[in-house]
Scaffold this active site. Structure first.
Site, mmCIF file in Angstrom:
data_model
loop_
_atom_site.group_PDB
_atom_site.id
_atom_site.type_symbol
_atom_site.label_atom_id
_atom_site.label_comp_id
_atom_site.label_asym_id
_atom_site.label_seq_id
_atom_site.Cartn_x
_atom_site.Cartn_y
_atom_site.Cartn_z
ATOM 1 N N HIS A 22 156.893 111.434 61.325
ATOM 2 C CA HIS A 22 155.688 111.440 60.467
ATOM 3 C C HIS A 22 154.892 110.141 60.617
ATOM 4 C CE1 HIS A 22 157.648 114.805 58.255
ATOM 5 N NE2 HIS A 22 158.735 114.071 58.449
ATOM 6 N N SER A 49 133.842 95.745 75.762
ATOM 7 C CA SER A 49 132.724 96.377 75.061
ATOM 8 C C SER A 49 131.432 95.709 75.496
ATOM 9 C CB SER A 49 132.927 96.201 73.559
ATOM 10 O OG SER A 49 131.698 96.313 72.878
ATOM 11 N N LYS A 60 136.690 92.697 72.543
ATOM 12 C CA LYS A 60 137.390 93.963 72.713
ATOM 13 C C LYS A 60 138.134 94.079 74.033
ATOM 14 C CE LYS A 60 136.422 97.258 69.901
ATOM 15 N NZ LYS A 60 137.196 98.345 70.069
ATOM 16 N N GLU A 96 143.026 106.643 76.851
ATOM 17 C CA GLU A 96 142.190 107.590 76.103
ATOM 18 C C GLU A 96 141.704 108.704 77.028
ATOM 19 O OE1 GLU A 96 139.561 105.225 73.073
ATOM 20 O OE2 GLU A 96 140.085 103.927 74.730
ATOM 21 N N TYR A 152 141.708 143.827 93.297
ATOM 22 C CA TYR A 152 140.785 142.693 93.337
ATOM 23 C C TYR A 152 139.493 143.014 92.596
ATOM 24 C CZ TYR A 152 137.589 139.070 94.980
ATOM 25 O OH TYR A 152 136.681 138.049 95.024
#
Ligand code: ARG
Length: 460
Positions: free
Chosen positions: A155, A276, A282, A289, A316
């Site tokens: 959790h 950034s 940054k 990501e 097909y």
């Protein structure tokens, strides 16, 4: 050029040609198409359609064509319907009328299946190698900090202490299964469809086993209608690719968190992060990501092909031309993500003191404590209650596990024994988990050795 036309009084409309043409994407199959056609030329010789000299001439022309296809401008001005048509037109430019014999007893329906299988077999081999590279990087990462302790989570709440190596080996297992799934998909891909004709079987008595040997296929298909109508070998790959991407996306999510200021466990390599345009401080985990995002794409590719195939009448149907772009995309995204993940793992550095501190400050040892009580004779339900009360008291008074010792524990509850005090240290509690598959240090050491041996086998 067209591979058909005799039956028509008018040519296709411009809109239809543009709409139905697939050359702009299926040209990716050109080397597979050439390889398959060379084997087919040999098969045509063996059934007496080509002489040895003709076969030789065709095979040599195909070799030249493959070299031409590497050069820039090869496709310039080509308006062929698809790659198969282009290859035959270009062949005609080299050998003249002889090119008209290469399609004897062959249909594009089986040719598409053949080309995709040949191409996909190569992509799977590339993915397997990249996957093994990632698994090696995970193992090396584990061997770099074999004693590091981290909180394991459920959790996304600190749950129980585990070795960092144990956590990494969990991903090693997932990727090992992905390796198996890709190998299994390869078995279904590696079957020769040639000889099936359009749907009813070829009208020429090819030795299909011989063609399979020629092209390195392990088996031949059993039913010509199945060949024209089937794409589940591609679905098998897309499923295996999706599952590998799923695992990659979860590893990415973990490491995005673990490398955040909030966790501070991992320092990602400069080479796999970006800055950034506005905020000078940054260092963003864009590589991870993107991998996480690309799962969506690959799963979309699997979904696309499923929906394309659903409810198609035998055999097909032109719908099936839509199989290629998702398949190409999935292979590209999978291989790209595997290579990227390997580099992220290989360049990341664990700061072991940070997760160790997280483990020590929290009550991840509570289960160890309750189990220690149970080992000394307290019923587990009661032990759970006692440990829970100790945690509540500690939360109230701001105490960490290390603020307790044998005497203060005993004063809190008479059931506590000296063993209970020992497991207040997360590294000690882990030693009670010496069971196959557990985080006990001796078993993790054995699992690391086994993983190294398994990796060696993958490359054997
Ligand atoms: N480009 C087509 C495909 O990928 C080739 C097959 C065309 N066959 C046909 N019967 N129209 O599916």
């Amino acid at each position: 050029m067209k591979l058909w036309g005799g039956r028509f009084e008018e040519g296709p409309s411009e809109v239809f040609e543009r709409f139905s043409g697939s050359l702009h994407f299926d040209r990716r199959l050109i080397f597979a198409d050439i390889q398959g056609s060379q084997a087919f030329a040999r098969a045509l010789e063996s059934v007496g359609i080509l002489t040895a000299a003709e076969r030789e001439q065709l095979v040599a022309a195909f070799d030249q064509l493959a070299a031409d296809a590497e050069r820039p401008g090869f496709y310039e001005g080509a308006t062929d319907e698809d790659v198969h048509t282009l290859v035959i037109r270009k062949l005609g430019e080299k050998v003249g009328a002889l090119s008209g014999k290469i399609h004897t007893g062959r249909s594009r329906n089986e040719q598409v299946s053949l080309d995709v299988r040949l191409w996909l077999r190569g992509e799977i081999d590339r993915a397997l190698e990249l996957l093994a590279g990632l698994m090696r990087a995970l193992l090396e990462c584990a061997l770099h900090d074999p004693e590091a302790v981290v909180p394991g989570y459920t959790h996304l709440r600190r749950a129980q202490p585990v070795l960092w190596a144990h956590y990494l080996l969990a991903y090693f297992e997932m990727f090992a299964r992905d390796f198996e799934r890709l190998q299994q998909a390869r078995v279904r891909v590696n079957v020769l469809p040639l000889g099936s004709g359009a749907l009813a079987g070829s009208g020429f008595p090819f030795d299909r086993e011989a063609i399979a040997r020629d092209l390195g296929f392990a088996a031949i298909t059993n039913n010509s209608m199945d060949v024209s109508g089937d794409r589940d070998f591609a679905l098998d790959f897309l499923y295996a690719a999706s599952t590998a991407m799923l695992h990659l996306s979860r590893l990415s999510e973990d490491w995005i968190l673990y490398s955040s200021e909030e966790f501070g466990w991992l320092e990602l390599g400069d080479g796999v992060t970006s800055g950034s345009s506005l905020m000078p401080q940054k260092k963003n985990p864009d590589s991870l990501e993107l991998i996480r995002g690309k799962f969506g794409r690959v799963f979309g590719d699997l979904n696309s092909l499923f929906v394309i195939m659903k409810g198609l009448p035998m055999t097909y149907n032109r719908d099936m031309q839509e199989d290629k772009e998702p398949l190409f995309d999935a292979a590209d995204q999978l291989c790209g993500s595997l290579a990227m993940a390997r580099e992220v793992v290989a360049t990341a550095k664990l700061r072991p003191e940070r997760p160790a501190q997280a483990a020590e400050e929290s009550w991840v040892v509570a289960t160890d404590l309750a189990e220690a009580l149970a080992r000394s004779g307290t019923a587990f339900h009661e032990a759970h209650q006692i440990a829970g009360r100790l945690v509540l008291e500690s939360v109230r008074t701001g105490k960490k596990p290390s603020d307790w010792d044998a005497a203060s524990l005993k004063a809190f509850a008479p059931e506590f024994t000296p063993e209970c005090a020992a497991v207040l240290n997360p590294s000690e509690g882990m030693k009670t988990r010496e069971i196959t598959g557990g985080t006990g240090p001796a078993h993790v050491k054995a699992a690391l050795d086994a993983a190294a041996a398994r990796l060696k086998q993958l490359h054997a």
